[in-house]
Design an enzyme around this catalytic site. Structure first.
Site, PDB file in Angstrom:
ATOM      1  N   THR A  30       8.690 -21.995 -18.265  1.00  0.00           N
ATOM      2  CA  THR A  30       7.314 -22.445 -18.119  1.00  0.00           C
ATOM      3  C   THR A  30       6.454 -21.275 -17.638  1.00  0.00           C
ATOM      4  O   THR A  30       6.815 -20.604 -16.672  1.00  0.00           O
ATOM      5  CB  THR A  30       7.279 -23.615 -17.117  1.00  0.00           C
ATOM      6  OG1 THR A  30       7.934 -24.720 -17.732  1.00  0.00           O
ATOM      7  CG2 THR A  30       5.862 -23.996 -16.733  1.00  0.00           C
ATOM      8  N   HIS A 179      15.085 -31.304 -23.046  1.00  0.00           N
ATOM      9  CA  HIS A 179      15.297 -30.837 -21.663  1.00  0.00           C
ATOM     10  C   HIS A 179      15.946 -31.959 -20.853  1.00  0.00           C
ATOM     11  O   HIS A 179      15.273 -32.836 -20.321  1.00  0.00           O
ATOM     12  CB  HIS A 179      13.969 -30.427 -21.053  1.00  0.00           C
ATOM     13  CG  HIS A 179      14.099 -29.606 -19.799  1.00  0.00           C
ATOM     14  ND1 HIS A 179      15.291 -29.461 -19.124  1.00  0.00           N
ATOM     15  CD2 HIS A 179      13.188 -28.859 -19.121  1.00  0.00           C
ATOM     16  CE1 HIS A 179      15.091 -28.679 -18.068  1.00  0.00           C
ATOM     17  NE2 HIS A 179      13.826 -28.300 -18.044  1.00  0.00           N
ATOM     18  N   ASN A 182      17.485 -29.952 -14.810  1.00  0.00           N
ATOM     19  CA  ASN A 182      16.489 -29.617 -13.782  1.00  0.00           C
ATOM     20  C   ASN A 182      15.653 -30.784 -13.265  1.00  0.00           C
ATOM     21  O   ASN A 182      14.522 -30.602 -12.799  1.00  0.00           O
ATOM     22  CB  ASN A 182      15.562 -28.504 -14.287  1.00  0.00           C
ATOM     23  CG  ASN A 182      16.309 -27.193 -14.496  1.00  0.00           C
ATOM     24  OD1 ASN A 182      17.460 -27.074 -14.085  1.00  0.00           O
ATOM     25  ND2 ASN A 182      15.678 -26.226 -15.128  1.00  0.00           N
ATOM     26  N   TYR A 184      14.184 -33.438 -14.691  1.00  0.00           N
ATOM     27  CA  TYR A 184      13.096 -34.064 -15.448  1.00  0.00           C
ATOM     28  C   TYR A 184      13.575 -35.400 -16.034  1.00  0.00           C
ATOM     29  O   TYR A 184      14.674 -35.857 -15.723  1.00  0.00           O
ATOM     30  CB  TYR A 184      12.540 -33.084 -16.487  1.00  0.00           C
ATOM     31  CG  TYR A 184      11.963 -31.873 -15.788  1.00  0.00           C
ATOM     32  CD1 TYR A 184      10.799 -31.978 -15.028  1.00  0.00           C
ATOM     33  CD2 TYR A 184      12.626 -30.652 -15.802  1.00  0.00           C
ATOM     34  CE1 TYR A 184      10.293 -30.890 -14.325  1.00  0.00           C
ATOM     35  CE2 TYR A 184      12.121 -29.549 -15.099  1.00  0.00           C
ATOM     36  CZ  TYR A 184      10.958 -29.686 -14.363  1.00  0.00           C
ATOM     37  OH  TYR A 184      10.477 -28.616 -13.655  1.00  0.00           O
ATOM     38  N   ASN A 239      14.631 -30.358  -8.047  1.00  0.00           N
ATOM     39  CA  ASN A 239      13.715 -31.488  -8.237  1.00  0.00           C
ATOM     40  C   ASN A 239      14.284 -32.803  -7.692  1.00  0.00           C
ATOM     41  O   ASN A 239      14.230 -33.849  -8.341  1.00  0.00           O
ATOM     42  CB  ASN A 239      13.296 -31.651  -9.711  1.00  0.00           C
ATOM     43  CG  ASN A 239      12.147 -30.733 -10.085  1.00  0.00           C
ATOM     44  OD1 ASN A 239      11.272 -30.459  -9.259  1.00  0.00           O
ATOM     45  ND2 ASN A 239      12.135 -30.260 -11.317  1.00  0.00           N
TER      46      ASN A 239
HETATM   47  C1  FMN Z   1       9.360 -18.907 -14.131  1.00  0.00           C
HETATM   48  C2  FMN Z   1      10.457 -19.825 -14.578  1.00  0.00           C
HETATM   49  C3  FMN Z   1      10.142 -20.913 -15.366  1.00  0.00           C
HETATM   50  C4  FMN Z   1      11.158 -21.769 -15.818  1.00  0.00           C
HETATM   51  N1  FMN Z   1      10.837 -22.813 -16.663  1.00  0.00           N
HETATM   52  C5  FMN Z   1      11.814 -23.546 -17.233  1.00  0.00           C
HETATM   53  C6  FMN Z   1      11.512 -24.506 -18.238  1.00  0.00           C
HETATM   54  O1  FMN Z   1      10.366 -24.706 -18.656  1.00  0.00           O
HETATM   55  N2  FMN Z   1      12.559 -25.208 -18.748  1.00  0.00           N
HETATM   56  C7  FMN Z   1      13.845 -25.017 -18.343  1.00  0.00           C
HETATM   57  O2  FMN Z   1      14.753 -25.684 -18.845  1.00  0.00           O
HETATM   58  N3  FMN Z   1      14.147 -24.109 -17.391  1.00  0.00           N
HETATM   59  C8  FMN Z   1      13.178 -23.359 -16.856  1.00  0.00           C
HETATM   60  N4  FMN Z   1      13.511 -22.366 -15.954  1.00  0.00           N
HETATM   61  C9  FMN Z   1      14.925 -22.103 -15.643  1.00  0.00           C
HETATM   62  C10 FMN Z   1      15.483 -20.973 -16.527  1.00  0.00           C
HETATM   63  O3  FMN Z   1      15.535 -21.386 -17.888  1.00  0.00           O
HETATM   64  C11 FMN Z   1      16.918 -20.578 -16.103  1.00  0.00           C
HETATM   65  O4  FMN Z   1      17.739 -21.704 -16.168  1.00  0.00           O
HETATM   66  C12 FMN Z   1      16.975 -19.978 -14.709  1.00  0.00           C
HETATM   67  O5  FMN Z   1      16.019 -18.916 -14.567  1.00  0.00           O
HETATM   68  C13 FMN Z   1      18.378 -19.446 -14.376  1.00  0.00           C
HETATM   69  O6  FMN Z   1      18.755 -18.432 -15.278  1.00  0.00           O
HETATM   70  P1  FMN Z   1      18.767 -16.874 -14.846  1.00  0.00           P
HETATM   71  O7  FMN Z   1      19.712 -16.758 -13.681  1.00  0.00           O
HETATM   72  O8  FMN Z   1      19.233 -16.141 -16.071  1.00  0.00           O
HETATM   73  O9  FMN Z   1      17.334 -16.540 -14.463  1.00  0.00           O
HETATM   74  C14 FMN Z   1      12.500 -21.519 -15.472  1.00  0.00           C
HETATM   75  C15 FMN Z   1      12.800 -20.420 -14.659  1.00  0.00           C
HETATM   76  C16 FMN Z   1      11.811 -19.576 -14.221  1.00  0.00           C
HETATM   77  C17 FMN Z   1      12.185 -18.381 -13.387  1.00  0.00           C
END
Ligand code: FMN
Length: 306
Positions: A30, A179, A182, A184, A239
């Site tokens: 997001t 989705h 997380n 939702y 959440n």
């Molecule tokens: C700024 C930001 C926005 C995110 N928005 C979403 C989202 O819209 N949908 C989703 O499923 N996960 C979202 N996430 C979670 C990421 O997809 C991911 O699962 C999380 O960053 C862990 O992975 P990483 O360790 O590679 O960063 C978001 C994470 C961040 C940092």
């Protein structure tokens, strides 16, 4: 879990009927830049810059006004939104990339100040998430007690997912990700601490999983199972998802049912699961139950990914 031999992340990978140029998948994020809930030139540029990933999964996109709980997130439920995304998908495709739309219904993680006129905050049961949420007009606000969806509203919400998935395809996306992670709406149905329903959508594991399965089935029937993925995050408390005893059994059942539908991938945020023996066993069980592509996410660097 047994580690397999190293894979080369930069080799092409065939995911169902879609050819990815490599195994690196950009996680959905997001960005809160969709002024008026439509995509724009900045969003097109952002994704085009990242088109060398094997697959981009877009930021969460609302399937309906009721699903649009955050400020400045995009939607896929009206013509202006579909037209706005067409520019993004064209730009990504011209740069050689592939992109799935993440369909995110926020459910109770929401605030009326963020939503289009006439929308309401809905969830499986009238149980509020703890904590505050940003609104552009009233700054931080406590998350509200949602209204519990009637059984009819459950059915109409499934149709919202189906229509928005079709809209995503019309807008040129290569597929969609539901989705289910997380905290939702889809996960709100799975979790018995949040879902206190007494109809066919609450109670037993089969009942709590019914909404997710019906959404996945209906969307797959509409746009093709090879264009549908689903994201999950078992054991993740994000959440206000309370811990519960039947996590393993819930996702064991769910992954078997999703395998029957034959969706193209399951996308698991696994860092909470990786922290316990039970969770590690669940990752392996899901791998065994679900025969199409399994995507893992959460703290993956090149070494871990290989
Ligand atoms: C700024 C930001 C926005 C995110 N928005 C979403 C989202 O819209 N949908 C989703 O499923 N996960 C979202 N996430 C979670 C990421 O997809 C991911 O699962 C999380 O960053 C862990 O992975 P990483 O360790 O590679 O960063 C978001 C994470 C961040 C940092």
């Amino acid at each position: 879990m047994e580690l397999q031999s190293k894979v080369n992340m930069f080799e092409p990978y065939r995911m169902g009927s879609i050819e990815l140029s490599n195994r690196i998948i950009m996680a959905p994020m997001t960005r809160s830049r969709a002024i008026g809930n439509v995509a724009n030139d900045m969003i097109a540029e952002y994704y085009t810059q990242r088109a060398s990933a094997g697959l981009i999964i877009s930021e969460g996109i609302a399937p309906s006004p009721n699903g649009l709980g955050y400020a400045r997130i995009p939607g896929l439920f009206n013509e202006a939104q579909v037209a706005s995304w067409k520019k993004v998908t064209d730009a990504v495709h011209n740069a050689g990339g592939k992109i799935f739309a993440q369909i995110m219904h926020t459910g109770r993680v929401s605030h009326i100040a963020n939503m289009p006129a006439g929308a309401k905050v809905v969830a499986p049961s009238a149980v509020a998430a703890t904590g505050d949420i940003w609104t552009d007009t009233e700054a931080m606000q406590p998350m509200p007690v949602p209204s519990a969806m009637t059984t009819e509203e459950v059915a109409s919400t499934i149709l919202e997912y189906v229509q928005s998935a079709q809209n995503a395809i019309d807008a040129g996306f290569d597929g969609i990700e539901l989705h289910g992670a997380n905290g939702y709406l889809l996960e709100q149905f799975l979790n018995p601490g949040v879902n206190q329903r007494t109809d066919n959508y609450g109670g037993s594991i089969e009942n709590r999983a019914r909404f997710v399965i019906e959404v996945a089935k209906a969307v797959a029937d509409k746009i093709g199972k090879e264009k549908v993925g689903l994201r999950i995050s078992p054991y993740n408390p994000y959440n206000s998802m309370p811990a519960y005893d039947e996590v393993f059994a819930t996702y064991d059942y769910l992954s078997k049912e999703l395998n029957k539908i034959g969706i193209v991938y399951l996308h698991m945020i696994d860092y909470a699961a990786r922290a316990t023996e039970e969770g590690l066993a669940l990752i392996q069980t899901i791998r065994n139950n679900f025969t199409n592509t399994l995507i893992l996410n959460g703290g993956y660097n090149k070494e871990r990914a290989e």
